[in-house]
Design an enzyme around this catalytic site. Structure first.
Site, PDB file in Angstrom:
ATOM      1  N   SER A 106      33.397  42.299 102.458  1.00 16.99           N
ATOM      2  CA  SER A 106      34.425  41.578 101.709  1.00 16.99           C
ATOM      3  C   SER A 106      34.113  41.460 100.221  1.00 16.99           C
ATOM      4  CB  SER A 106      34.655  40.184 102.313  1.00 16.99           C
ATOM      5  OG  SER A 106      33.537  39.366 102.172  1.00 16.99           O
ATOM      6  N   LYS A 158      34.817  37.161  92.869  1.00 17.18           N
ATOM      7  CA  LYS A 158      35.513  37.552  94.098  1.00 17.18           C
ATOM      8  C   LYS A 158      36.684  36.607  94.359  1.00 17.18           C
ATOM      9  CE  LYS A 158      34.170  38.192  98.969  1.00 17.18           C
ATOM     10  NZ  LYS A 158      32.992  38.165  99.865  1.00 17.18           N
ATOM     11  N   SER A 168      28.175  40.155 103.456  1.00 13.68           N
ATOM     12  CA  SER A 168      29.120  40.671 102.466  1.00 13.68           C
ATOM     13  C   SER A 168      28.607  40.743 101.034  1.00 13.68           C
ATOM     14  CB  SER A 168      30.412  39.858 102.505  1.00 13.68           C
ATOM     15  OG  SER A 168      31.124  40.161 103.675  1.00 13.68           O
TER      16      SER A 168
END
Length: 466
Positions: free
Chosen positions: A155, A80, A179
């Site tokens: 996210s 990420k 998330s």
């Protein structure tokens, strides 16, 4: 509803990460072929899903030719775009600055990549991870492979979309308010938020007054999540927590399970309540002791968590130029980040009390889990919203009200530090995944994994391939 996926007859097939490891070790596939298949799959779904923030395909090809050691050697993945990886920028889903490629790995990436995983790049997120829907004002939204008209959730949305669509079998996410669990819930994945401090974390996360963020992975199988935690523990071990070890099968112990169908200050939709109670009945059929009880969270939690979240936004807004350098442009921040900043400034005098109360939740949860081994809730209070419902360029007050209605369960474990896992046990009348969440006391990931194995066997997940 048209689903988007890249599963096919290539080196990855329909294998999970453990399956890829076995195929490589048995010589059925080569690491370069596996990596090329993942690159091709990612390229195939990117136009529809908008999940990738940064590509590092040349690096992945080099790694495939000379793989580092580790159990997952050669398994393709993504990280990420809010953790530091050497040679890649960390853009945080934000247009307000430009990040140069980093010189060294952050602490999490160092641990993550030491397991042998091969990074293809980084995945898209909402700005600084604040929104539970990754809808970038310039680049566009990350879309859900089960229904591209809907959000891929929270996210870690880019990560979840790629794993659910079959581009890679396993990828990194982190969870500061849900998330990992939210995108797992809406994409039909396994998403486990570990206990606070279980895994190595970057410095910025370790310095938070309440360490609400935990890193982990999103996967399509329980065994992949279990294998990742096992291998991570061999690289990095928090000695204050009991070891997870090698969890490979359902547990024999019958558990005391508390059920909550109402969120913290918010109601669930009737359909979500019924799906949760259906999961509770499955637990009873498996011999577990199930009891519907009120949620232990104090009534102050939603306001305290929102204010703490807003404080993090305020710190970013107020220190952005110092942290990001001359490229910083506050005017390019989205309305959600700026609205959180305003919220904190209006209530700044209440921040110390909110932090104290959030820290006390750890003791409240510990007391609760003396009576119950596990708690069951829906991961989210309603079905997956359409893209645009949580548009961060819309009015802050409108969007925040919608966020609080939807994300009514997951912040509790970020406050307490407890582990929690979302499992794809339910499907809505619209044919969409609806995750069910299980929480255990601090350090009890093994209990969650054993229960997850049992539920995966008893009620196999729906497949995106139909």
């Amino acid at each position: 509803m048209s689903r988007v996926h890249a599963f096919g007859d290539d080196a990855l097939g329909d294998l999970d990460a453990v399956g890829v490891v076995t195929a490589i070790q048995e010589g059925a596939v080569s690491i370069p072929d596996v990596v090329e298949a993942a690159i091709a799959r990612t390229e195939r779904v990117q136009a529809d899903l908008n999940a990738v923030a940064y590509v590092a395909y040349d690096r992945a090809r080099n790694d495939a030719r000379d793989p580092r050691g580790g159990y997952f050697a050669g398994v393709p993945t993504f990280l990420k775009d809010n953790v530091d990886v050497a040679g890649m920028p960390t853009q945080q889903g934000c247009d307000a600055f430009r990040s140069a490629p980093l010189a060294v790995d952050g602490d999490f990436a160092r641990m993550f990549l030491a397991t042998g995983l091969v990074p293809l790049g980084k995945t898209q997120l909402s700005e600084f991870g604040f929104s539970p829907s990754a809808e970038h004002p310039r680049l566009g939204p990350v879309r859900n492979p089960w229904d591209p008209e809907r959000t891929a959730g929270a996210s870690s949305a880019g990560t979840a979309a790629l794993v659910a669509a079959g581009a890679v079998p396993l990828a990194h996410g982190n969870d500061g308010g849900g998330s990992i669990r939210i995108p797992a819930a809406v994409n039909g994945l396994v998403g486990l938020k570990p206990t606070r401090d279980r895994l190595a974390q970057d410095k910025i996360t370790r310095q938070m007054p309440v360490r609400i963020v935990s890193d982990g992975v999103l996967t399509r199988s329980v065994r992949d999540t279990a294998a990742f935690l096992r291998e991570s523990e061999r690289v990095y071990r928090e000695l204050l927590l009991p070891p997870i070890g090698d969890v490979t099968r359902p547990g024999r112990k019958r558990l005391r399970v508390a059920v909550h169908t109402a969120g913290i200050g918010r109601a669930s939709s009737p359909e979500v309540v019924q799906l949760t109670l259906k999961t509770a009945r499955l637990l009873e059929e498996l011999g577990h002791e199930v009891e519907e009880v009120p949620h232990p969270a104090p009534t102050t939690l939603p306001d305290d968590f929102l204010l703490y979240w807003a404080m993090l936004a305020m710190m970013i807004v107020r220190t952005g130029r110092r942290a990001a350098g001359p490229t910083w442009d506050r005017s390019r921040l989205d309305n959600l980040t700026l609205g959180l900043d305003r919220h904190c400034r209006r209530h700044l005098h209440q921040v110390p009390g909110a932090i104290r109360r959030l820290r006390r939740t750890q003791a409240v949860s510990a007391e609760f889990h003396r009576s119950y081994d596990v708690a069951l809730t829906p991961t989210l209070a309603h079905e997956t919203p359409l893209v645009g419902h949580l548009d961060p360029t819309a009015s802050y007050d409108v969007v925040m009200g919608r966020i609080l209605d939807w994300v009514a369960f997951t912040p509790w474990q970020n406050a307490t530090g407890d582990p929690a896992v979302s499992l794809p046990l339910a499907t809505t009348s619209a044919g969409l995944p609806q995750g069910m969440m299980f929480t255990a006391g601090a350090g009890a990931e093994a209990t969650l994994l054993e229960l997850a194995y049992e539920l995966e066997e008893a009620s196999p997940w729906a497949s995106i391939t139909g």
